[in-house]
Design a protein around this motif. Structure first.
Motif, PDB file in Angstrom:
ATOM      1  N   ASN A  77     -13.873 -13.267 -18.717  1.00 40.24           N
ATOM      2  CA  ASN A  77     -14.141 -12.567 -19.841  1.00 40.24           C
ATOM      3  C   ASN A  77     -14.228 -10.937 -19.620  1.00 40.24           C
ATOM      4  O   ASN A  77     -12.737 -10.620 -20.553  1.00 40.24           O
ATOM      5  CB  ASN A  77     -14.727 -12.595 -20.980  1.00 40.24           C
ATOM      6  CG  ASN A  77     -14.448 -13.953 -21.379  1.00 40.24           C
ATOM      7  OD1 ASN A  77     -13.370 -14.702 -22.113  1.00 40.24           O
ATOM      8  ND2 ASN A  77     -15.885 -15.127 -21.954  1.00 40.24           N
ATOM      9  N   VAL A  78     -14.565 -10.529 -18.745  1.00 40.38           N
ATOM     10  CA  VAL A  78     -14.920  -9.454 -18.541  1.00 40.38           C
ATOM     11  C   VAL A  78     -13.654  -8.409 -17.373  1.00 40.38           C
ATOM     12  O   VAL A  78     -12.755  -7.935 -18.231  1.00 40.38           O
ATOM     13  CB  VAL A  78     -16.800  -8.451 -17.843  1.00 40.38           C
ATOM     14  CG1 VAL A  78     -16.290  -7.489 -17.014  1.00 40.38           C
ATOM     15  CG2 VAL A  78     -17.461  -9.429 -18.175  1.00 40.38           C
ATOM     16  N   LEU A  79     -13.221  -9.303 -17.109  1.00 41.81           N
ATOM     17  CA  LEU A  79     -11.431  -9.128 -16.542  1.00 41.81           C
ATOM     18  C   LEU A  79     -10.610  -8.930 -17.166  1.00 41.81           C
ATOM     19  O   LEU A  79      -9.684  -7.756 -17.541  1.00 41.81           O
ATOM     20  CB  LEU A  79     -11.294 -10.694 -14.970  1.00 41.81           C
ATOM     21  CG  LEU A  79      -9.492 -10.162 -14.562  1.00 41.81           C
ATOM     22  CD1 LEU A  79     -10.149  -8.905 -13.573  1.00 41.81           C
ATOM     23  CD2 LEU A  79      -9.699 -11.594 -13.705  1.00 41.81           C
ATOM     24  N   PHE A  83     -11.543  -5.203 -17.299  1.00 39.41           N
ATOM     25  CA  PHE A  83     -10.767  -4.506 -15.490  1.00 39.41           C
ATOM     26  C   PHE A  83      -9.271  -4.795 -15.377  1.00 39.41           C
ATOM     27  O   PHE A  83      -9.002  -3.750 -13.995  1.00 39.41           O
ATOM     28  CB  PHE A  83     -11.627  -5.381 -14.328  1.00 39.41           C
ATOM     29  CG  PHE A  83     -13.024  -4.577 -14.541  1.00 39.41           C
ATOM     30  CD1 PHE A  83     -12.966  -4.052 -13.190  1.00 39.41           C
ATOM     31  CD2 PHE A  83     -14.132  -5.843 -14.551  1.00 39.41           C
ATOM     32  CE1 PHE A  83     -14.245  -3.755 -12.738  1.00 39.41           C
ATOM     33  CE2 PHE A  83     -15.449  -5.308 -14.404  1.00 39.41           C
ATOM     34  CZ  PHE A  83     -15.660  -4.111 -13.626  1.00 39.41           C
ATOM     35  N   ASP A  84      -8.771  -5.561 -15.778  1.00 37.19           N
ATOM     36  CA  ASP A  84      -7.360  -5.649 -15.565  1.00 37.19           C
ATOM     37  C   ASP A  84      -6.765  -4.095 -15.997  1.00 37.19           C
ATOM     38  O   ASP A  84      -6.077  -4.137 -15.453  1.00 37.19           O
ATOM     39  CB  ASP A  84      -6.538  -6.208 -16.571  1.00 37.19           C
ATOM     40  CG  ASP A  84      -6.580  -8.456 -15.823  1.00 37.19           C
ATOM     41  OD1 ASP A  84      -6.780  -7.803 -14.224  1.00 37.19           O
ATOM     42  OD2 ASP A  84      -6.104  -8.744 -16.296  1.00 37.19           O
ATOM     43  N   LEU A  98      -4.976  -5.727  -5.860  1.00 38.59           N
ATOM     44  CA  LEU A  98      -5.861  -6.223  -6.546  1.00 38.59           C
ATOM     45  C   LEU A  98      -6.627  -7.053  -7.974  1.00 38.59           C
ATOM     46  O   LEU A  98      -7.542  -8.208  -7.490  1.00 38.59           O
ATOM     47  CB  LEU A  98      -6.495  -4.688  -7.335  1.00 38.59           C
ATOM     48  CG  LEU A  98      -6.547  -4.007  -5.551  1.00 38.59           C
ATOM     49  CD1 LEU A  98      -7.317  -2.040  -6.683  1.00 38.59           C
ATOM     50  CD2 LEU A  98      -7.364  -4.112  -4.806  1.00 38.59           C
ATOM     51  N   ARG A  99      -5.950  -7.169  -8.307  1.00 34.37           N
ATOM     52  CA  ARG A  99      -5.868  -8.268  -9.666  1.00 34.37           C
ATOM     53  C   ARG A  99      -5.565  -9.586  -8.927  1.00 34.37           C
ATOM     54  O   ARG A  99      -6.340 -10.947  -9.595  1.00 34.37           O
ATOM     55  CB  ARG A  99      -4.797  -7.857 -10.861  1.00 34.37           C
ATOM     56  CG  ARG A  99      -4.979  -6.501 -11.716  1.00 34.37           C
ATOM     57  CD  ARG A  99      -3.447  -5.924 -12.316  1.00 34.37           C
ATOM     58  NE  ARG A  99      -3.164  -6.931 -14.207  1.00 34.37           N
ATOM     59  CZ  ARG A  99      -2.770  -6.657 -14.186  1.00 34.37           C
ATOM     60  NH1 ARG A  99      -1.884  -5.530 -14.286  1.00 34.37           N
ATOM     61  NH2 ARG A  99      -2.543  -7.364 -15.233  1.00 34.37           N
ATOM     62  N   SER A 146     -15.025  -3.519  -8.773  1.00 31.24           N
ATOM     63  CA  SER A 146     -15.921  -4.078  -9.651  1.00 31.24           C
ATOM     64  C   SER A 146     -16.889  -3.504  -9.945  1.00 31.24           C
ATOM     65  O   SER A 146     -17.443  -3.935 -11.417  1.00 31.24           O
ATOM     66  CB  SER A 146     -15.666  -5.891  -8.681  1.00 31.24           C
ATOM     67  OG  SER A 146     -16.951  -5.742  -7.901  1.00 31.24           O
ATOM     68  N   GLU A 147     -17.536  -3.160  -9.558  1.00 29.25           N
ATOM     69  CA  GLU A 147     -19.207  -2.169  -9.955  1.00 29.25           C
ATOM     70  C   GLU A 147     -20.337  -3.551 -10.149  1.00 29.25           C
ATOM     71  O   GLU A 147     -20.992  -3.419 -11.025  1.00 29.25           O
ATOM     72  CB  GLU A 147     -18.932  -1.937 -11.815  1.00 29.25           C
ATOM     73  CG  GLU A 147     -17.927  -1.095 -12.228  1.00 29.25           C
ATOM     74  CD  GLU A 147     -17.601   0.155 -13.140  1.00 29.25           C
ATOM     75  OE1 GLU A 147     -18.089  -0.810 -14.156  1.00 29.25           O
ATOM     76  OE2 GLU A 147     -16.873   0.713 -13.376  1.00 29.25           O
TER      77      GLU A 147
END
Length: 326
Positions: A77-79, A83-84, A98-99, A146-147
């Motif tokens: 969900n966060v990705l 992040f995308d 990276l994705r 990715s933090e």
């Protein structure tokens, strides 16, 4: 002794074979005795989904399989939500690699049922269709970007690969709870897309994993690609009957067999050849380790018959005494 912490076993030196079993038995006995008394240590947890903190500050214990699947759902969900788009904005063309690498990490996390992954670069290379040197370059970038979701907890040594921990930092937990989990599975790069390219893979995923059948504009927004790139990818997918359009929305063709199509186009042969090459390279590396690895004995480190220190002369000594000794 061959897992994440070979250094702990190395502390016993040449006495490891004799002492490890004894010390482990003592630890088990102490734990049973403490449990029988109803006591608890500071590292005890309420349930098996909580992660104890290691001495290095990272969570390294294995969670239950159910907890790992839930964690993967939350990170997905966060990705997709955060992040995308962040990777596209900050890394440009490199963002596609990276994705896909991020997706490969989550895919292996689901497959193995573990949140601690000791996969080498060649394993991730096969999952993303990239060369292992490319993966070795992208992994540190992904860890930084990715933090705290992907954390390196141990360096590679000998036969052991780098060890990574997958976790959900506090700042993203509320967002993960607010979003419902998506249907379907997450992949790195499936073999068919070795022929069609990274753009087609992410466009196909946008249609496959979307909560609603997206329009072309919706796919552009989700993938971050230009209109031309998305149109070209959709044309390639539609030509192979992998997707089709109904009115303005794009849908996955139910009868499409990605594996059979990959074999027909030769993409599966490329995947199998890469895996076979990686096996040969690992065998060569392990054979080299076997030839050059030697067990360090205690006598190689310390000789009791040799003084390893020198006491400086006292104050009553002068330069002439040192000259006489010389």
């Amino acid at each position: 002794m061959s897992g994440c912490y070979p250094g702990l076993a190395a502390l016993f030196g040449s006495k490891a074979d004799r002492l490890l079993e004894k010390e482990f038995a003592r630890a088990v006995s102490y734990t049973k005795k403490n449990t029988a008394k109803g006591g608890s240590s500071k590292s005890a947890h309420i349930n098996d989904t909580s992660l104890p903190t290691s001495s290095q500050g990272g969570h390294v214990a294995r969670s239950s399989a159910a907890a790992v699947q839930q964690l993967a759902n939350d990170i997905e969900n966060v990705l997709f939500a955060v992040f995308d788009q962040r990777l596209i904005k900050n890394y440009g063309r490199e963002s596609a690699g990276l994705r896909l690498l991020f997706r490969a990490v989550l895919g292996y996390m689901r497959t193995t049922g573990r949140d601690v992954l000791d996969m080498g670069c060649r394993t991730f290379a096969a999952a993303t269709g990239k060369h292992q040197s490319t993966v070795a370059r992208l992994l540190p970038v992904l860890v930084s970007a990715s933090e705290g979701i992907l954390v390196k907890v141990a360096d590679a040594k000998g036969r052991n690969a780098d060890v990574y921990l997958v976790q959900l930092p506090e700042q993203y937990r509320q967002l993960a709870r607010d979003l419902s989990w998506r249907k379907g599975k997450i992949y790195g790069l499936r073999p068919i897309f070795r022929r069609l390219g990274d753009t087609a893979a992410l466009v196909y995923e946008a249609i496959e994993r979307s909560r609603f059948s997206p329009t072309t504009a919706g796919i552009i927004k989700m993938t971050g690609y230009s209109r031309t790139a998305v149109d070209n990818a959709l044309a390639s997918l539609a030509a192979l009957d992998l997707v089709h359009r109904s009115r303005r929305q794009w849908l996955i063709t139910a009868g499409a067999n990605l594996t059979a199509l990959a074999r027909r186009l030769g993409a599966l042969d490329d995947f199998e050849e890469q895996v076979a090459r990686h096996r040969r390279e690992r065998a060569i590396w392990q054979a080299w380790l076997d030839r050059h690895s030697t067990r360090v004995q205690e006598r190689d480190i310390y000789d009791p018959e040799r003084d390893e220190y020198w006491l400086p002369p006292g104050q009553d000594w002068g330069w002439q005494h040192l000259h006489e000794i010389a």
